[in-house]
Motif scaffolding. Structure first.
Motif, mmCIF file in Angstrom:
data_model
loop_
_atom_site.group_PDB
_atom_site.id
_atom_site.type_symbol
_atom_site.label_atom_id
_atom_site.label_comp_id
_atom_site.label_asym_id
_atom_site.label_seq_id
_atom_site.Cartn_x
_atom_site.Cartn_y
_atom_site.Cartn_z
ATOM 1 N N GLY A 101 0.805 -1.217 0.000
ATOM 2 C CA GLY A 101 0.000 0.000 0.000
ATOM 3 C C GLY A 101 0.835 1.261 0.000
ATOM 4 O O GLY A 101 0.355 2.337 0.382
ATOM 5 N N GLY A 102 2.072 1.161 -0.426
ATOM 6 C CA GLY A 102 2.962 2.318 -0.391
ATOM 7 C C GLY A 102 3.189 2.946 -1.741
ATOM 8 O O GLY A 102 2.460 2.687 -2.706
ATOM 9 N N THR A 103 4.206 3.799 -1.806
ATOM 10 C CA THR A 103 4.577 4.471 -3.040
ATOM 11 C C THR A 103 6.050 4.189 -3.341
ATOM 12 O O THR A 103 6.838 3.943 -2.428
ATOM 13 C CB THR A 103 4.319 5.993 -2.966
ATOM 14 O OG1 THR A 103 4.910 6.634 -4.115
ATOM 15 C CG2 THR A 103 4.943 6.616 -1.725
ATOM 16 N N ILE A 104 6.404 4.250 -4.624
ATOM 17 C CA ILE A 104 7.782 3.962 -5.034
ATOM 18 C C ILE A 104 8.745 5.063 -4.638
ATOM 19 O O ILE A 104 9.950 4.870 -4.649
ATOM 20 C CB ILE A 104 7.883 3.744 -6.558
ATOM 21 C CG1 ILE A 104 7.319 4.978 -7.297
ATOM 22 C CG2 ILE A 104 7.136 2.480 -6.962
ATOM 23 C CD1 ILE A 104 7.741 5.070 -8.754
ATOM 24 N N THR A 105 8.217 6.238 -4.307
ATOM 25 C CA THR A 105 9.118 7.308 -3.889
ATOM 26 C C THR A 105 8.475 8.242 -2.880
ATOM 27 O O THR A 105 7.461 8.892 -3.157
ATOM 28 C CB THR A 105 9.694 8.100 -5.090
ATOM 29 O OG1 THR A 105 10.469 9.203 -4.582
ATOM 30 C CG2 THR A 105 8.611 8.615 -6.024
ATOM 31 N N VAL B 268 11.308 10.604 -9.177
ATOM 32 C CA VAL B 268 11.226 9.557 -10.192
ATOM 33 C C VAL B 268 12.436 9.578 -11.126
ATOM 34 O O VAL B 268 13.070 8.553 -11.375
ATOM 35 C CB VAL B 268 9.922 9.728 -11.010
ATOM 36 C CG1 VAL B 268 9.855 8.726 -12.143
ATOM 37 C CG2 VAL B 268 8.712 9.596 -10.084
ATOM 38 N N LEU C 92 6.871 4.437 -12.159
ATOM 39 C CA LEU C 92 5.833 5.459 -12.008
ATOM 40 C C LEU C 92 4.598 5.036 -12.793
ATOM 41 O O LEU C 92 3.470 5.092 -12.284
ATOM 42 C CB LEU C 92 6.317 6.821 -12.506
ATOM 43 C CG LEU C 92 5.263 7.922 -12.324
ATOM 44 C CD1 LEU C 92 5.141 8.311 -10.861
ATOM 45 C CD2 LEU C 92 5.555 9.150 -13.169
ATOM 46 N N GLU D 124 2.820 2.530 -10.809
ATOM 47 C CA GLU D 124 2.105 3.042 -9.633
ATOM 48 C C GLU D 124 0.871 3.847 -10.023
ATOM 49 O O GLU D 124 -0.185 3.721 -9.400
ATOM 50 C CB GLU D 124 3.030 3.919 -8.766
ATOM 51 C CG GLU D 124 2.277 4.543 -7.577
ATOM 52 C CD GLU D 124 3.176 5.152 -6.504
ATOM 53 O OE1 GLU D 124 4.364 4.796 -6.428
ATOM 54 O OE2 GLU D 124 2.659 5.979 -5.723
ATOM 55 N N LEU D 125 1.000 4.674 -11.050
ATOM 56 C CA LEU D 125 -0.099 5.589 -11.377
ATOM 57 C C LEU D 125 -1.190 4.929 -12.201
ATOM 58 O O LEU D 125 -2.365 5.266 -12.053
ATOM 59 C CB LEU D 125 0.425 6.800 -12.139
ATOM 60 C CG LEU D 125 1.383 7.720 -11.403
ATOM 61 C CD1 LEU D 125 1.712 8.928 -12.273
ATOM 62 C CD2 LEU D 125 0.803 8.185 -10.073
ATOM 63 N N VAL E 200 10.844 11.585 -15.416
ATOM 64 C CA VAL E 200 9.516 11.343 -14.816
ATOM 65 C C VAL E 200 8.698 10.369 -15.681
ATOM 66 O O VAL E 200 8.292 9.316 -15.220
ATOM 67 C CB VAL E 200 8.708 12.628 -14.542
ATOM 68 C CG1 VAL E 200 7.421 12.288 -13.812
ATOM 69 C CG2 VAL E 200 9.545 13.608 -13.707
ATOM 70 N N PHE E 201 8.426 10.752 -16.927
ATOM 71 C CA PHE E 201 7.653 9.837 -17.794
ATOM 72 C C PHE E 201 8.602 9.032 -18.676
ATOM 73 O O PHE E 201 9.541 9.555 -19.234
ATOM 74 C CB PHE E 201 6.702 10.614 -18.691
ATOM 75 C CG PHE E 201 5.870 11.578 -17.925
ATOM 76 C CD1 PHE E 201 4.987 11.129 -16.963
ATOM 77 C CD2 PHE E 201 6.003 12.934 -18.122
ATOM 78 C CE1 PHE E 201 4.220 12.028 -16.242
ATOM 79 C CE2 PHE E 201 5.239 13.830 -17.405
ATOM 80 C CZ PHE E 201 4.350 13.384 -16.457
#
Ligand code: FAD
Ligand code: FAD
Lengths: 451, 451
Positions: free
Chosen positions: B403-407, B412, B420, B423-424, B450-451
């Motif tokens: 339930g976390g985030t990669i950063t 990123v 990313l 996750e998104l 980022v992307f």
């Protein structure tokens, strides 16, 4: 309409003309409202998605609504729209004391959430004065502030993640359930304060704080707004962290006196209220009392306990209703200036009131420099209403001149659309419109608001 | 190149190949860097505007850079780009104790700002461990966190307004100089964490806080990470507000022991450090010590004064260098999970390390659930490097699973681009790309990040 009804229980769609009219506007003066086609009161995310799918298909405008306690016309109907009221989606889904988060539906009333989390020794700090009515969805829509923001910050700081139904009915999750996170652009914060123009919030993950201690309040009276403004500056420059720092000008003090017979001296030009919820609030009240005296306070009254604190705050809480009683109608502005310019704003507002022969009371979240000049007028007197509107505009111009913003916490809505363009300038406005187009290419979400 | 030089002093443009190479990358491992065409070191906003005008005209990519202390390759060169280093724009323009704001240029080093505001009894809280190198522009670019965020929040909460040079050279002002403001979409927050992909920050208005008191620190040792994780949960659930709450796992404790001969017991599976900067920190340390013991701490060492506190913190501060010493190269992850899942993350990382026969030390901003699993490897050993990379990815997968985030705070960059997207999901990614296109239609700003 039949397409709309298809995916919804019968009781969720209202079309009675009287009902429609009663849902058509929020609490702002001078904001036109159109005639809606229907009010929809969903209970489930899927129902919201259905409404937006149909609306996209048929190009029907959708106006999200919370409690309609807004003060900028942001929740007002536009002609032929669906009013999408989220008030029945009002469940607190989770309260998690370890992770200090709450997960809520958008229709949860601010005060209900506060009560629910208090049971776990926690607090959801943002506390607009309308907290007993307004919803979390509306608070997110406007980026609401309140009394305790001077210490604890505004709504934006407490929204960690959102579920949002987009204009075309897709369901988007933004943000996170963790304390921190920087994965990609901060869409969560972009939705906060977007006034229903980018998507419909259907679920929010909110950060909570440990419940603060009971606060102790001090009242100080001043013979000029300059002196009161000076006191605010001294208190903040000395490094104090008040849990509230509110100011009322002469006009609002007198209005409250008249309504409640509180016996505040008629000579008071400004009343300052400072609260502290620290372990030793008495010491802080003493220090702040000294600073007020040094700034020229004519009287300083520190409360001894919670009950006395509440009595001192009663005047502040009664402020808006007391001003409403003056002439029947009020127009509440929301100019925020750097706190060092507070006194100039107060004096400027007094001058504007004089020049337009109007009563304008100022109640301010002084610690934040956020003022609510409240124009009192008789709506049936056309000339007075015109002067009220004129003075309102002059107050915003003054706010900008003093390095401030046209809205500290109430938002833009329809009321301040033209002023937003003036504050932002053409480049920022173009970018904002560009963002709007990314989220809502057909322009069906709360059209005519903000821009 | 001649078009570029036209509007710039000669000393502002560097093209020597060695210099270019030295500016080509930040501190992340495994991040490819291209070959830049030039480094530009502007001193004035107009020079930045010139660079972007020319770059737009000639379709040349521009990579904004601060101190290049980033850990995701976000400041790395792309082929043929202009590296736009803001480090010479390093003036503190204003410190205003009444309004509690600082106005700074982007190249101001975090620690320099802290020193400057300390002279006024104020603090700029966000304190990345790299604070003696990293710049405010870089902090805004990544949305930096740090040790004291568990109490005081992250960079996003302290950025009130920005001046940003857009991709086409226009100068945009966002936000405000006031404590509050909700006029239009929150472009300021959109720029925070945008990693130089939306515009170049040339001036920032930052919120300051009254300087906190000196903190007192407690260290507690645990025989399992589950017990340490449990202690973190108990501390937060009991409503404490530590000014830091850091955790080191067995591997990092041993690495520090080896490097510094600190004599920490080799049996320690986890070391927890809790700090308090309240008026009575002793009382809080006692209470937190009790909670640690209840969670199974094998030893609890409360500091008596500031000097002892610093000694306890020394182990934490040495953590990253100690891990670097293990094998020469590290790869620092930045997974953030709900704090209740901390123990599971630690155990999972240990399992991943075992399986890949690697040393992975975890240092964590435990109070925020933000962990830095740090993979130690010998970069010259191809197989080990492959396993390092593989374990890094598995850690991110584990973070998302919990339930976390990669950063949580590092961003990123190029390192986590693919992650990313994972996750998104496609919808959020599409919206993010849409926003990027609004600000940078030609795609010249830090492309490929980022992307
Ligand atoms: C007496 C009084 C005192 C007040 N005091 C304060 C104060 O101290 N501080 C302050 O900030 N405000 C104050 N307000 C203004 C108002 O209460 C706030 O703006 C509040 O946040 C509005 O909440 P609401 O539920 O009534 O939203 P509404 O008024 O119904 O809607 C507000 C905006 O949010 C949007 N919206 C609502 N729900 C959603 C959703 N689920 N998804 C997307 N968009 C949505 C609407 O489209 C609209 O743009 C006061 C108002 C009154 C009448
Ligand atoms: C030993 C060590 C410890 C660290 N500890 C922490 C920690 O505790 N917390 C934490 O969050 N990070 C930490 N970091 C990571 C790093 O220091 C931060 O990400 C920091 O914010 C980077 O700042 P910088 O000036 O070095 O920026 P850079 O690395 O140069 O750039 C970072 C990003 O910001 C962009 N950028 C830089 N300046 C501007 C500008 N003016 N306008 C627009 N974009 C710009 C760049 O394009 C890039 O995308 C650590 C790094 C190291 C090496």
């Amino acid at each position: 309409m039949s397409r709309l009804r298809e995916g919804l229980p019968a009781e969720a769609v209202l079309t009675d003309a009287d009902v429609l009219a009663s849902y058509a506007h929020d609490m702002a003066s001078f904001c036109p409202a159109g005639t809606p086609a229907a009010v929809v009161l969903p209970r489930e995310v899927e129902q919201v998605r259905h409404v937006l799918r149909v609306a996209s298909e048929l190009r029907v405008p959708v106006v999200p609504q919370g409690a309609r306690s807004g003060l900028s016309g942001a929740a007002n109907a536009v002609d032929g729209c669906v009013l999408l009221s989220l008030v029945r989606m009002n469940r607190v889904l989770d309260i998690d004391p370890v992770n200090r988060i709450a997960v809520v539906e958008p229709g949860v009333v601010n005060a209900e959430l506060s009560k629910a989390v208090a049971g776990h020794g926690l607090a959801y700090p943002p506390d607009p004065s309308s907290w007993e009515q307004c919803t979390i969805g509306g608070n997110i829509g406007t980026g609401a502030g309140g009394l305790c923001c001077v210490k604890y910050g505004v709504t934006a700081e407490y929204v960690l993640g959102l579920d949002v139904v987009l204009a075309d009915g897709r369901l988007l999750s933004t943000g996170r359930s963790t304390a921190k996170g920087v994965a990609g652009y901060d869409l969560t914060r972009l939705f906060v304060g977007s006034e229903g123009t980018l998507g419909v919030v259907v679920r929010a993950v909110l950060a909570l704080k440990p419940a603060p201690r009971q606060q102790l309040v001090l009242a100080a009276e001043f013979a000029s707004s300059a002196a009161a403004g000076d006191a605010v500056c001294r208190i903040m420059a000395a490094g104090h962290a008040p849990s509230l720092l509110e100011l009322m000008d002469r006009t609002s003090v007198q209005a409250v006196n008249r309504m409640m017979r509180m016996g505040l001296p008629e000579s008071t030009e400004a009343l300052l209220l400072a609260g502290f919820d620290t372990p030793e609030p008495g010491a802080e009240l003493a220090a702040v009392g000294e600073l007020c005296r040094a700034a020229g306070a004519t009287e300083v009254v520190p409360a001894e306990d919670a009950a006395e604190s509440e009595m001192l705050l009663a005047a502040r809480r009664a402020g808006l209703s007391a001003l409403e009683a003056v002439k029947g109608t009020t127009m509440i502005d929301d100019v925020c200036v750097p706190r060092a310019r507070l006194a100039e704003l107060l004096d400027g507002v007094a001058e504007i009131a004089d020049r337009h022969r109007l009563t304008i009371g100022v109640i301010a979240h002084a610690g934040d420099g956020n003022t609510h000049p409240t124009v009192c007028f008789d709506a049936s007197d056309e000339d007075e209403a015109r002067r009220a509107r004129q003075s309102f505009d002059e107050i915003m111009a003054l706010g900008l001149e003093l390095g401030g913003t046209i809205t500290g916490e109430h938002g833009v809505g329809v009321l301040k659309r033209d002023w937003l363009a003036r504050e932002l300038g053409p480049d920022a406005l173009e970018l904002q419109r560009g963002i709007k187009a990314v989220f809502d290419p057909l322009g069906i979400l709360n059209p005519g608001k903000v821009f």
